[in-house]
Design a protein around this motif. Structure first.
Motif, mmCIF file in Angstrom:
data_model
loop_
_atom_site.group_PDB
_atom_site.id
_atom_site.type_symbol
_atom_site.label_atom_id
_atom_site.label_comp_id
_atom_site.label_asym_id
_atom_site.label_seq_id
_atom_site.Cartn_x
_atom_site.Cartn_y
_atom_site.Cartn_z
ATOM 1 N N ARG A 28 31.104 51.914 43.496
ATOM 2 C CA ARG A 28 32.320 52.357 42.813
ATOM 3 C C ARG A 28 32.338 53.873 42.688
ATOM 4 N NH1 ARG A 28 35.961 49.255 40.629
ATOM 5 N NH2 ARG A 28 36.348 50.747 38.977
ATOM 6 N N HIS A 29 33.441 54.446 43.078
ATOM 7 C CA HIS A 29 33.633 55.888 43.057
ATOM 8 C C HIS A 29 33.492 56.451 41.634
ATOM 9 C CE1 HIS A 29 35.286 59.791 44.051
ATOM 10 N NE2 HIS A 29 36.210 59.642 43.121
ATOM 11 N N ALA A 30 32.723 57.508 41.529
ATOM 12 C CA ALA A 30 32.555 58.243 40.261
ATOM 13 C C ALA A 30 32.062 57.355 39.118
ATOM 14 C CB ALA A 30 33.852 58.951 39.876
ATOM 15 N N THR A 31 31.266 56.360 39.446
ATOM 16 C CA THR A 31 30.714 55.460 38.433
ATOM 17 C C THR A 31 29.197 55.575 38.459
ATOM 18 O OG1 THR A 31 32.552 53.921 38.780
ATOM 19 C CG2 THR A 31 30.604 53.052 37.666
ATOM 20 N N PRO A 32 28.597 55.995 37.337
ATOM 21 C CA PRO A 32 27.144 56.150 37.327
ATOM 22 C C PRO A 32 26.417 54.820 37.496
ATOM 23 C CG PRO A 32 28.059 56.470 35.114
ATOM 24 C CD PRO A 32 29.219 56.304 36.055
ATOM 25 N N GLY A 33 25.243 54.875 38.112
ATOM 26 C CA GLY A 33 24.421 53.692 38.333
ATOM 27 C C GLY A 33 23.720 53.272 37.064
ATOM 28 N N PRO A 34 22.939 52.238 37.131
ATOM 29 C CA PRO A 34 22.537 51.564 38.357
ATOM 30 C C PRO A 34 23.457 50.419 38.770
ATOM 31 C CG PRO A 34 21.241 50.707 36.549
ATOM 32 C CD PRO A 34 22.153 51.776 35.978
ATOM 33 N N TYR A 35 24.347 49.971 37.920
ATOM 34 C CA TYR A 35 25.152 48.771 38.211
ATOM 35 C C TYR A 35 26.551 49.163 38.682
ATOM 36 C CZ TYR A 35 21.329 46.936 35.458
ATOM 37 O OH TYR A 35 20.088 46.636 34.982
ATOM 38 N N ASN A 36 26.610 49.858 39.816
ATOM 39 C CA ASN A 36 27.894 50.366 40.271
ATOM 40 C C ASN A 36 28.257 49.884 41.682
ATOM 41 O OD1 ASN A 36 25.872 51.874 41.432
ATOM 42 N ND2 ASN A 36 26.840 53.851 41.079
ATOM 43 N N TRP A 37 27.625 48.821 42.129
ATOM 44 C CA TRP A 37 27.935 48.229 43.431
ATOM 45 C C TRP A 37 28.679 46.917 43.206
ATOM 46 C CZ3 TRP A 37 26.773 50.543 48.103
ATOM 47 C CH2 TRP A 37 25.941 51.675 48.033
ATOM 48 N N GLN A 38 29.686 46.652 44.026
ATOM 49 C CA GLN A 38 30.437 45.403 43.871
ATOM 50 C C GLN A 38 31.163 45.062 45.155
ATOM 51 O OE1 GLN A 38 33.283 46.500 40.673
ATOM 52 N NE2 GLN A 38 34.879 46.136 42.205
ATOM 53 N N PHE A 39 31.788 43.890 45.134
ATOM 54 C CA PHE A 39 32.636 43.438 46.226
ATOM 55 C C PHE A 39 34.055 43.958 45.987
ATOM 56 C CE2 PHE A 39 29.707 39.597 45.839
ATOM 57 C CZ PHE A 39 28.881 39.988 46.887
ATOM 58 N N PRO A 40 34.864 44.075 47.034
ATOM 59 C CA PRO A 40 36.265 44.450 46.848
ATOM 60 C C PRO A 40 36.992 43.415 45.983
ATOM 61 C CG PRO A 40 35.621 44.664 49.147
ATOM 62 C CD PRO A 40 34.502 43.947 48.447
ATOM 63 N N GLN A 41 37.857 43.902 45.127
ATOM 64 C CA GLN A 41 38.642 43.024 44.281
ATOM 65 C C GLN A 41 39.861 43.785 43.788
ATOM 66 O OE1 GLN A 41 35.808 42.424 40.910
ATOM 67 N NE2 GLN A 41 37.437 43.332 39.697
ATOM 68 N N GLY A 42 40.853 43.059 43.299
ATOM 69 C CA GLY A 42 42.018 43.730 42.745
ATOM 70 C C GLY A 42 43.064 42.750 42.275
ATOM 71 N N GLY A 43 44.088 43.306 41.668
ATOM 72 C CA GLY A 43 45.144 42.508 41.070
ATOM 73 C C GLY A 43 46.062 41.855 42.090
ATOM 74 N N VAL A 44 46.757 40.838 41.606
ATOM 75 C CA VAL A 44 47.712 40.089 42.411
ATOM 76 C C VAL A 44 49.110 40.465 41.936
ATOM 77 C CG1 VAL A 44 48.517 37.783 43.045
ATOM 78 C CG2 VAL A 44 46.074 38.186 42.647
ATOM 79 N N ASP A 45 49.953 40.866 42.868
ATOM 80 C CA ASP A 45 51.338 41.190 42.525
ATOM 81 C C ASP A 45 52.102 39.909 42.228
ATOM 82 O OD1 ASP A 45 50.810 43.898 42.991
ATOM 83 O OD2 ASP A 45 51.444 43.774 45.087
ATOM 84 N N LYS A 46 53.111 40.010 41.368
ATOM 85 C CA LYS A 46 53.909 38.843 41.001
ATOM 86 C C LYS A 46 54.486 38.188 42.252
ATOM 87 C CE LYS A 46 57.628 37.435 37.903
ATOM 88 N NZ LYS A 46 57.014 36.733 36.812
ATOM 89 N N GLY A 47 54.227 36.888 42.409
ATOM 90 C CA GLY A 47 54.733 36.129 43.536
ATOM 91 C C GLY A 47 53.940 36.285 44.824
ATOM 92 N N GLU A 48 52.877 37.093 44.797
ATOM 93 C CA GLU A 48 52.098 37.338 46.009
ATOM 94 C C GLU A 48 51.157 36.167 46.302
ATOM 95 O OE1 GLU A 48 49.632 41.098 47.903
ATOM 96 O OE2 GLU A 48 49.494 40.768 45.737
ATOM 97 N N ASP A 49 51.092 35.761 47.552
ATOM 98 C CA ASP A 49 50.143 34.752 47.982
ATOM 99 C C ASP A 49 48.723 35.285 47.758
ATOM 100 O OD1 ASP A 49 49.513 32.284 49.830
ATOM 101 O OD2 ASP A 49 48.402 33.989 50.688
ATOM 102 N N LEU A 50 47.815 34.436 47.304
ATOM 103 C CA LEU A 50 46.466 34.895 46.955
ATOM 104 C C LEU A 50 45.684 35.416 48.159
ATOM 105 C CD1 LEU A 50 45.463 32.191 44.316
ATOM 106 C CD2 LEU A 50 46.229 34.540 43.908
ATOM 107 N N LEU A 51 45.767 34.739 49.296
ATOM 108 C CA LEU A 51 45.073 35.226 50.484
ATOM 109 C C LEU A 51 45.678 36.548 50.957
ATOM 110 C CD1 LEU A 51 42.954 35.033 52.694
ATOM 111 C CD2 LEU A 51 44.506 33.489 53.942
ATOM 112 N N ASP A 52 46.988 36.668 50.884
ATOM 113 C CA ASP A 52 47.629 37.933 51.239
ATOM 114 C C ASP A 52 47.155 39.054 50.313
ATOM 115 O OD1 ASP A 52 49.039 36.662 53.269
ATOM 116 O OD2 ASP A 52 50.913 36.529 52.120
ATOM 117 N N ALA A 53 47.017 38.747 49.031
ATOM 118 C CA ALA A 53 46.528 39.742 48.072
ATOM 119 C C ALA A 53 45.090 40.147 48.404
ATOM 120 C CB ALA A 53 46.610 39.193 46.650
#
Length: 159
Positions: A28-53
């Motif tokens: 994660r950008h500008a996030t101090p360690g040690p627990y700053n690694w993760q998988f991509p994730q993010g919000g779902v827009d209203k009405g957006e298909d989950l796989l598309d999101a």
């Protein structure tokens, strides 16, 4: 977990597997360690298909578009925001936490496709391939239970 799911922000997560069965981790950008690694994730827009999101979030955060679907979690995985984060009302918009639908995707491109500056807002400042089993040790503590569920759900795709 029994909870009022309306109190949780809809979100998607992506575990990106390479051909060798390793997974993609972003720091994660500008996030101090040690627990700053993760998988991509993010919000779902209203009405957006989950796989598309999930594909959109992956593209925005990593530049990756060359993928094929391996699987997804059967149900939402929930986690609560930590108390210290609740002061940031703008970020959490009144939600108690996030409910996430996770997708396992196989990366079919080459590593040079990965572009952490693909979108205007940079999410990660470094990346690496690693073992799926590392996930719970790398993530912030309040997401560990959720990550443990993701690891169990997608272990069959790992190296």
């Amino acid at each position: 977990m029994t909870a009022d799911r309306a109190a949780y922000r809809p979100n998607v997560g992506v575990v990106l597997f390479n051909r060798a069965g390793q997974v993609w981790y972003g720091r994660r950008h500008a996030t101090p360690g040690p627990y700053n690694w993760q998988f991509p994730q993010g919000g779902v827009d209203k009405g957006e298909d989950l796989l598309d999101a999930a594909r959109r979030e992956l593209r925005e955060e990593t530049g990756v578009t060359s993928v094929e679907l391996l699987g997804r979690t059967e149900d939402w995985i929930l986690y609560d925001f930590p108390p210290e984060a609740m002061n940031n009302a703008k970020a959490w918009r009144g939600f108690k936490g996030q409910k996430q639908m996770w997708f396992a995707l196989r990366f079919t491109g080459q590593d040079d496709e990965i572009d952490l500056q693909a979108a205007d807002e940079v999410e990660f400042d470094a990346w690496r391939w690693g073992d799926l089993s590392e996930a719970c040790d790398l993530i912030v503590p309040f997401k560990r239970d959720a990550y443990a569920q993701v690891v169990a759900a997608f272990a069959r795709f790992a190296a």
